[in-house]
Scaffold this active site. Structure first.
Site, PDB file in Angstrom:
ATOM      1  N   GLY A 147       2.522  -2.209   8.951  1.00 54.87           N
ATOM      2  CA  GLY A 147       2.643  -2.693  10.337  1.00 54.87           C
ATOM      3  C   GLY A 147       3.610  -1.821  11.124  1.00 54.87           C
ATOM      4  O   GLY A 147       4.295  -2.292  12.035  1.00 54.87           O
TER       5      GLY A 147
ATOM      6  N   GLN B 160       5.711  -4.219  16.934  1.00 57.51           N
ATOM      7  CA  GLN B 160       6.952  -4.384  17.714  1.00 57.51           C
ATOM      8  C   GLN B 160       8.189  -4.075  16.863  1.00 57.51           C
ATOM      9  O   GLN B 160       9.086  -3.367  17.310  1.00 57.51           O
ATOM     10  CB  GLN B 160       7.045  -5.812  18.271  1.00 57.51           C
TER      11      GLN B 160
ATOM     12  N   ARG C  26      -3.834   1.791  12.972  1.00 58.13           N
ATOM     13  CA  ARG C  26      -4.374   2.559  14.094  1.00 58.13           C
ATOM     14  C   ARG C  26      -4.793   3.943  13.645  1.00 58.13           C
ATOM     15  O   ARG C  26      -4.053   4.619  12.929  1.00 58.13           O
ATOM     16  CB  ARG C  26      -3.319   2.724  15.192  1.00 58.13           C
TER      17      ARG C  26
ATOM     18  N   TYR D 240      -0.223 -19.643  11.857  1.00 55.28           N
ATOM     19  CA  TYR D 240       0.851 -18.655  11.670  1.00 55.28           C
ATOM     20  C   TYR D 240       1.982 -19.253  10.831  1.00 55.28           C
ATOM     21  O   TYR D 240       2.438 -18.660   9.851  1.00 55.28           O
ATOM     22  CB  TYR D 240       1.363 -18.251  13.061  1.00 55.28           C
TER      23      TYR D 240
ATOM     24  N   LYS E 144       3.526 -18.412   7.103  1.00 56.04           N
ATOM     25  CA  LYS E 144       4.933 -18.024   6.920  1.00 56.04           C
ATOM     26  C   LYS E 144       5.613 -18.884   5.846  1.00 56.04           C
ATOM     27  O   LYS E 144       6.337 -18.375   5.010  1.00 56.04           O
ATOM     28  CB  LYS E 144       5.702 -18.097   8.250  1.00 56.04           C
TER      29      LYS E 144
END
Ligand code: SER
Length: 319
Positions: free
Chosen positions: A8, A12, A36, A142, A146
């Site tokens: 990842g 961010q 990507r 989500y 977690k």
């Protein structure tokens, strides 16, 4: 010398963690992995970059062998609002991805960092001074991934004696890379609008209090936890950490002190509002402070000043 893989890496957190790790451990020793095909130039120029599917054990294993990796920062995940849009994909990336990475880490004797979140709590959790150990019954996909992730990391630590560490991040505020589909994203978007002299429509309602943190503190937390003496760590997966706790109206007022013409209105998104309403207002992070010396540096005012200054300078990033 550490040999690090960051999954990842274009997200961010990853886009800010990778350069710091490269400065610290050497550019060749930090492999950035993302999904990507064409990452930012800085990844191509600054050190190894690989395209990777976090649910494909063979390709992760091949990378770990190719670069003799001994430490993995597993950041690849869908955020809360995106996960509600596509729960099956969220389960696959967040849960199957983590389990795959844990298995690769086990086979290759790697240390692992796994980021949990305020999302690991739910509506029955005490929202104020949320304890380190408390009720965790999240009602978002989500959050479910977690909590399950925290438990799975603890399981691998106990059963296979692996060194696995994690934090429960609050909403993260940064100027370099936008978060992709989280509930706390308003606290980032608001700055982009403010710096462009545009009004902002906030998708959470006035008074919605959530824990937040400026990215430099978050990056430092990750590195300090990973460098902490293992004998000091009791809670491991995962430590509550926070730096500030505010509502949209308080952040608005803080920005207006710097930019008096900035204006904000509310257009509440019911899905993200429901998610936010189920999360803590303010976590108790005393376990992190006691066990590995966690201490935030930025409060809301300091963060606001720096966000505005950096976004103004980095005009090209403001889209
Ligand atoms: N910032 C995340 C989100 O809003 C929470 O960890 O999804």
């Amino acid at each position: 010398m550490k040999r690090i893989l960051v999954t990842g890496a274009t997200g961010q957190i990853g886009s800010e963690l990778v350069p710091v790790l490269r400065d610290k451990y050497g550019r060749e020793n930090v492999v950035a992995a993302g999904h990507r095909r064409k990452p930012e130039d800085e990844f191509i120029d600054a050190g190894p970059y690989e395209i990777m599917d976090t649910t494909d054990a063979q390709s992760i294993s091949a990378l770990v062998q190719k670069y003799s990796i001994d430490t993995i920062y597993h950041l690849a995940a869908l955020l809360s609002a995106k996960a509600e849009e596509n729960p099956q994909l969220a389960w696959d990336i967040n849960m199957n991805g983590l389990q795959t990475v844990l298995e690769v880490a086990r086979h290759h004797h790697c240390t692992l960092f796994f980021p949990s979140s305020i999302g690991a709590f739910g509506p029955s959790t005490p929202p104020d001074n949320t304890p380190q150990v408390t009720i965790q019954r999240p009602n978002t996909l989500y959050g479910i991934t977690k909590v399950a992730g925290e438990l799975l990391c603890d399981y691998y630590f106990k059963k296979y004696d692996m060194d696995i560490r994690g934090v429960r991040f609050p909403g993260l505020i940064s100027y370099k890379t936008l978060p992709g589909g989280g509930t706390t994203d308003y606290a980032v978007e608001i700055f982009y609008a403010a710096v462009k002299n545009e009004p902002y429509r906030c998708f959470l309602k006035e008074g919605t209090r959530l824990d937040m943190m400026y990215m430099p503190d978050a990056i430092r937390a990750v590195i300090e936890l990973m460098e902490a003496d293992a004998r000091m760590l009791t809670h491991r997966n995962a430590y509550n950490i926070t730096a500030m706790s505010f509502t949209p109206d308080q952040l608005y007022a803080s920005i207006q002190k710097e930019l008096p013409d900035f204006s904000m209105t509310y257009e509440v998104d019911p899905i993200r509002q429901e998610i936010a309403d189920s999360w803590p207002h303010k976590m108790d992070d005393s376990a992190a402070r006691a066990e590995w010396g966690w201490q935030p540096e930025y409060d809301m005012e300091a963060m606001t000043k720096e966000m505005i200054e950096k976004l103004r300078k980095e005009g090209s990033h403001v889209t």
